[in-house]
Design an enzyme around this catalytic site. Structure first.
Site, PDB file in Angstrom:
ATOM      1  N   LYS A 173       0.854  -1.200   0.000  1.00 25.71           N
ATOM      2  CA  LYS A 173       0.000   0.000   0.000  1.00 25.71           C
ATOM      3  C   LYS A 173       0.883   1.241   0.000  1.00 25.71           C
ATOM      4  O   LYS A 173       2.050   1.186   0.397  1.00 25.71           O
ATOM      5  CB  LYS A 173      -0.925   0.031   1.225  1.00 25.71           C
TER       6      LYS A 173
ATOM      7  N   ASP B 296      -2.283  -1.274  10.393  1.00 28.45           N
ATOM      8  CA  ASP B 296      -2.539  -1.213   8.944  1.00 28.45           C
ATOM      9  C   ASP B 296      -3.230  -2.456   8.389  1.00 28.45           C
ATOM     10  O   ASP B 296      -3.556  -2.491   7.199  1.00 28.45           O
ATOM     11  CB  ASP B 296      -1.209  -1.104   8.173  1.00 28.45           C
TER      12      ASP B 296
HETATM   13  O1  C5P Z   1       0.393  -0.959  14.801  1.00 28.58           O
HETATM   14  P1  C5P Z   1       1.799  -1.078  14.326  1.00 28.58           P
HETATM   15  O2  C5P Z   1       2.460  -2.354  14.746  1.00 28.58           O
HETATM   16  O3  C5P Z   1       1.964  -0.799  12.867  1.00 28.58           O
HETATM   17  O4  C5P Z   1       2.588   0.100  15.058  1.00 28.58           O
HETATM   18  C1  C5P Z   1       3.993   0.145  15.139  1.00 28.58           C
HETATM   19  C2  C5P Z   1       4.400   1.319  16.016  1.00 28.58           C
HETATM   20  O5  C5P Z   1       4.111   2.556  15.352  1.00 28.58           O
HETATM   21  C3  C5P Z   1       3.653   1.437  17.332  1.00 28.58           C
HETATM   22  O6  C5P Z   1       4.286   0.678  18.324  1.00 28.58           O
HETATM   23  C4  C5P Z   1       3.703   2.922  17.623  1.00 28.58           C
HETATM   24  O7  C5P Z   1       4.982   3.266  18.136  1.00 28.58           O
HETATM   25  C5  C5P Z   1       3.632   3.529  16.252  1.00 28.58           C
HETATM   26  N1  C5P Z   1       2.250   3.920  15.863  1.00 28.58           N
HETATM   27  C6  C5P Z   1       1.635   5.010  16.456  1.00 28.58           C
HETATM   28  N2  C5P Z   1       0.379   5.366  16.061  1.00 28.58           N
HETATM   29  C7  C5P Z   1      -0.258   4.701  15.092  1.00 28.58           C
HETATM   30  C8  C5P Z   1       0.351   3.594  14.441  1.00 28.58           C
HETATM   31  C9  C5P Z   1       1.620   3.230  14.862  1.00 28.58           C
HETATM   32  O8  C5P Z   1       2.210   5.643  17.348  1.00 28.58           O
HETATM   33  N3  C5P Z   1      -1.479   5.085  14.709  1.00 28.58           N
END
Ligand code: C5P
Length: 284
Positions: free
Chosen positions: A11, A139
């Site tokens: 994406k 995501d």
């Molecule tokens: O949800 P995901 O594993 O992709 O998130 C990875 C990191 O990115 C989280 O631990 C956080 O530090 C950051 N993040 C965030 N806010 C979001 C998505 C991700 O702070 N909406």
């Protein structure tokens, strides 16, 4: 047949606005996401009713093949939620690099949820699958949409949209990846853009979207080379040059449609286009 192969697309974020920091440490954001033709290929072999172990092989030695792989996390959540007894053997052909902001691992997890649900004749509804997806990563749920969606909350609240006008783009992959948590740690909310995401969205729906990404500035702090890459792409006549997600990849389109491939040292370039899927089909 207990074996099937699915494409697992990448994406890009056509715009990404960070709105606030939440008490749980995540950030509330608003983003327009689009699936593209750059894709991994995943072959699943299911053994039912046996106590075999899940197994994963991958052409990329950097990809973890243990329980931390999001494919296994997705299979485990699906197994728990449905109480089905099965094991999976997976062969993952990786083309989407990790830490590129292209959602490679998230897409693999969504592909696993969708593929298992189809194989077992849909024990879970789309909204139940979306809920499982939200528990895997911010995501993942997006990939269960039709391929174009406005995503809010942590990224897991999905508003599906009609497909956009197809667009040929270049994807640039630097030789290094970047850590998403590190980019977020360098984010300053007072340095974010001051554009209303709903206005950005309506621009795209009217065919004149403005690309922007609040994570570019913190990513440029972590890897200053990225700012230089952006400058070089613009100097080579590319339009709409933007980092995708938390980086390190960029996308751009040609300003003049002459098919000229941008040349950036130590980076790979892929030509891609927007793709979408119909409700009962997966991406191909
Ligand atoms: O949800 P995901 O594993 O992709 O998130 C990875 C990191 O990115 C989280 O631990 C956080 O530090 C950051 N993040 C965030 N806010 C979001 C998505 C991700 O702070 N909406």
């Amino acid at each position: 047949m207990n074996s099937f192969t699915l494409s697992s697309p990448a994406k890009i974020n056509l715009f990404l606005r960070i709105l606030s920091k939440r008490p749980d440490g995540f950030h509330d954001l608003a983003t327009l996401m689009q699936t593209i033709s750059l894709a991994d290929k995943i072959t699943f072999t299911i053994s039912e009713g046996r106590n075999d172990r899940d197994l994963l092989t991958c052409n990329d030695p950097a990809v973890p093949t243990d329980a931390t792989n999001l494919i296994f996390k997705a299979a485990e959540l699906f197994r728990k939620r449905t109480r089905l007894n099965f094991a999976i053997k997976v062969n993952l052909e990786k083309r989407i690099p990790a830490q590129a902001g292209l959602g490679g691992g998230s897409g693999n997890a969504a592909t696993t949820l969708w593929g298992l649900n189809r194989f077992f004749r849909k024990p879970l509804s789309k909204s139940e699958l979306m809920k499982l997806a939200g528990a895997i990563g911010s995501d993942v749920a997006f990939f269960l949409s039709g391929g174009t969606a406005y995503c809010t909350g942590r990224g897991e609240q999905i508003k599906e949209l009609e497909k956009l006008k197809d667009q040929a783009i270049w994807i640039l992959l630097p030789e290094f990846g970047i850590s998403t948590p590190e980019v977020y740690r360098n984010l300053r909310l007072d340095e974010c853009l001051d554009i209303c995401p709903e206005e950005l969205l309506s621009g795209f729906l009217q065919g004149q979207g403005q690309v922007c990404n609040d994570l570019e500035r913190p990513a440029f702090k972590v890897r200053p080379e990225l700012e230089e890459i952006k400058r070089q792409l613009a100097n080579q006549g590319m339009a709409h040059v933007l980092m995708s997600g938390s980086g390190s990849s960029f996308f751009c389109s040609e300003a003049d449609d002459k098919g000229r491939e941008p040349k950036i040292a130590n980076a790979r370039m892929f030509k891609a286009n927007f793709i979408n899927r119909d409700e009962d089909e997966w991406y191909c």
